[in-house]
Design a protein around this motif. Structure first.
Motif, short mmCIF file in Angstrom:
data_model
loop_
_atom_site.label_atom_id
_atom_site.label_comp_id
_atom_site.label_asym_id
_atom_site.label_seq_id
_atom_site.Cartn_x
_atom_site.Cartn_y
_atom_site.Cartn_z
N ARG A 129 -2.98 -13.10 -4.62
CA ARG A 129 -3.44 -12.14 -5.62
C ARG A 129 -4.82 -11.58 -5.29
N GLU A 130 -5.75 -12.44 -4.87
CA GLU A 130 -7.09 -11.94 -4.56
C GLU A 130 -7.04 -10.95 -3.40
N LEU A 131 -6.27 -11.27 -2.36
CA LEU A 131 -6.14 -10.36 -1.24
C LEU A 131 -5.48 -9.06 -1.67
N LEU A 132 -4.53 -9.14 -2.58
CA LEU A 132 -3.86 -7.95 -3.08
C LEU A 132 -4.86 -7.02 -3.77
N ILE A 133 -5.70 -7.59 -4.64
CA ILE A 133 -6.69 -6.78 -5.36
C ILE A 133 -7.68 -6.16 -4.38
N GLU A 134 -8.16 -6.95 -3.44
CA GLU A 134 -9.12 -6.44 -2.47
C GLU A 134 -8.51 -5.33 -1.61
N THR A 135 -7.27 -5.53 -1.18
CA THR A 135 -6.63 -4.53 -0.34
C THR A 135 -6.39 -3.24 -1.11
N ALA A 136 -5.92 -3.36 -2.35
CA ALA A 136 -5.69 -2.17 -3.17
C ALA A 136 -7.00 -1.41 -3.39
N LEU A 137 -8.07 -2.14 -3.63
CA LEU A 137 -9.36 -1.51 -3.91
C LEU A 137 -9.92 -0.80 -2.69
N GLU A 180 -8.31 -0.15 0.36
CA GLU A 180 -7.42 0.55 1.27
C GLU A 180 -6.52 1.60 0.64
N SER A 181 -6.34 1.56 -0.67
CA SER A 181 -5.38 2.48 -1.28
C SER A 181 -5.96 3.86 -1.55
N GLY A 182 -7.28 3.95 -1.77
CA GLY A 182 -7.88 5.21 -2.18
C GLY A 182 -7.65 5.52 -3.64
N VAL A 183 -7.17 4.55 -4.40
CA VAL A 183 -6.83 4.73 -5.81
C VAL A 183 -7.64 3.74 -6.65
N PRO A 184 -8.13 4.14 -7.83
CA PRO A 184 -8.86 3.18 -8.67
C PRO A 184 -7.95 2.03 -9.11
N VAL A 185 -8.56 0.88 -9.28
CA VAL A 185 -7.82 -0.34 -9.65
C VAL A 185 -8.35 -0.86 -10.98
N LEU A 186 -7.45 -1.09 -11.91
CA LEU A 186 -7.80 -1.63 -13.22
C LEU A 186 -7.32 -3.07 -13.27
N ILE A 187 -8.26 -4.02 -13.33
CA ILE A 187 -7.91 -5.44 -13.34
C ILE A 187 -7.95 -5.95 -14.78
N ILE A 188 -6.88 -6.64 -15.18
CA ILE A 188 -6.74 -7.13 -16.55
C ILE A 188 -6.95 -8.64 -16.57
N PRO A 189 -7.79 -9.15 -17.48
CA PRO A 189 -8.00 -10.61 -17.53
C PRO A 189 -6.69 -11.35 -17.76
N TYR A 190 -6.58 -12.52 -17.17
CA TYR A 190 -5.33 -13.28 -17.34
C TYR A 190 -5.14 -13.76 -18.77
N LEU A 205 0.82 -1.21 0.00
CA LEU A 205 0.00 0.00 0.00
C LEU A 205 0.85 1.26 0.00
N ARG A 206 2.04 1.20 0.56
CA ARG A 206 2.93 2.38 0.55
C ARG A 206 3.21 2.83 -0.87
N HIS A 207 3.29 1.88 -1.78
CA HIS A 207 3.55 2.22 -3.18
C HIS A 207 2.27 2.58 -3.93
N CYS A 208 1.15 2.04 -3.48
CA CYS A 208 -0.11 2.19 -4.21
C CYS A 208 -0.81 3.52 -3.96
N ARG A 209 -0.56 4.13 -2.83
CA ARG A 209 -1.38 5.29 -2.46
C ARG A 209 -1.03 6.55 -3.23
N LEU A 210 0.18 6.67 -3.73
CA LEU A 210 0.58 7.88 -4.45
C LEU A 210 0.78 7.55 -5.93
N THR A 211 -0.31 7.21 -6.58
CA THR A 211 -0.32 6.98 -8.01
C THR A 211 -1.73 7.30 -8.49
N ASP A 212 -1.91 7.43 -9.80
CA ASP A 212 -3.23 7.75 -10.34
C ASP A 212 -4.07 6.51 -10.62
N LEU A 213 -3.40 5.39 -10.86
CA LEU A 213 -4.11 4.17 -11.25
C LEU A 213 -3.24 2.97 -10.93
#
Length: 276
Positions: free
Chosen positions: A126-134, A136-146, A103-111
């Motif tokens: 990975r699922e926990l990472l996506i959930e946490t970013a969404l 807790e980061s305050g930043v929009p998350v763009l998920i790309i299909p595998y 999250l330290r890296h995720c909070r100061l970015t646009d996307l």
């Protein structure tokens, strides 16, 4: 506000679909690209019958660091080929532990751009990472299909709209990308409740004031779930991006997606931009 800084979480295996998409988006927006590789430190169970050798723990840690560094090398090469300004970062995370180092890296970015978990080549946490970013980061998350996605041309973007504050935040967060879209469809899925006025007219007006080409489509009394209806609509109408709110709530330190959100992320076939 235009996109000027995009963070991409690298994969430790596979084709780096999220990185490829993110770099193409960064090139289109003239944005800085940051690659974040995660190194997962091993966890020694407290109930282990015998002490785990220190050498084994250190070897495991070094192996994880090497895998993360290799993914960063791939990111750097893709960024070079894409002609974007870029930097690589590495964060160490304890397997099953808190995600604050990420999250330290995720909070100061646009996307934040991250790949959907691939069941054939699963990424740690990975699922926990996506959930946490969404959540807790305050930043929009763009998920790309595998399975990957075509270059981000945004010919036909879909906004899933239900009038909620979460959906509103997703739309506002997506405005820099929606500004690139040739066509935006506001989709309302009405499961049978009465809707006052003309559904979606207020959101269509809002987006039109941002000089977007907007249409509204309403699906009523569908016999499938919201997620199934949405995914079918995306497939039938050739949408190349979905914008929607990410629904869920927290309990202590666990995050739980709402049913529709989880189902869409499990079966998505196009990139999905979420905000909470």
């Amino acid at each position: 506000m235009a996109l000027r800084d995009i963070l991409m979480v690298t994969d430790l295996s596979g084709e780096q679909q999220a990185v490829k998409y993110g770099i193409e988006l960064a090139a289109r927006c003239d944005a800085h690209a940051t690659g974040l590789a995660l190194s997962y430190e091993p966890v020694v169970p407290a109930f282990a019958a015998a002490p785990v050798p220190v050498d084994f723990i250190e070897q495991s840690r070094q192996h994880a660091l090497a895998a993360a560094q290799k993914s960063l090398e791939t990111f750097n090469e893709l960024a070079r080929l894409g002609g974007v300004k870029a930097e690589g970062r590495l964060a160490e995370v304890i397997t099953g532990g808190p995600m604050e180092p990420v999250l330290r890296h995720c909070r100061l970015t646009d996307l934040i751009v991250v790949g959907q978990d691939n069941p054939d080549q699963p990424e740690p946490m990975r699922e926990l990472l996506i959930e946490t970013a969404l959540f807790e980061s305050g930043v929009p998350v763009l998920i790309i299909p595998y399975i990957g996605a075509p270059a981000p041309k945004f010919e036909n973007v879909l906004v899933a709209w239900d009038g909620s504050s979460t959906a509103t935040r997703a739309v506002q967060a997506a405005l820099p990308i929606l500004a690139l879209a040739k066509k935006v469809t506001v989709l309302i899925i009405n499961k049978g409740s009465k809707m006052a006025g003309e559904p979606g007219a207020d959101m269509a007006t809002y987006l039109a004031r941002h000089s977007l080409n907007v249409t509204v489509d309403v699906i009523t009394n569908t016999q499938t779930t919201v997620a199934e209806t949405l995914l079918n609509y995306v497939s039938d109408n050739g949408k190349d991006l979905v914008v929607m709110g990410g629904y869920g709530h927290s309990r202590v330190r666990e995050f739980l997606f709402g049913g529709a959100t989880r189902d869409i992320l499990a079966a998505m076939t196009v990139p999905v931009l979420m905000a909470h």
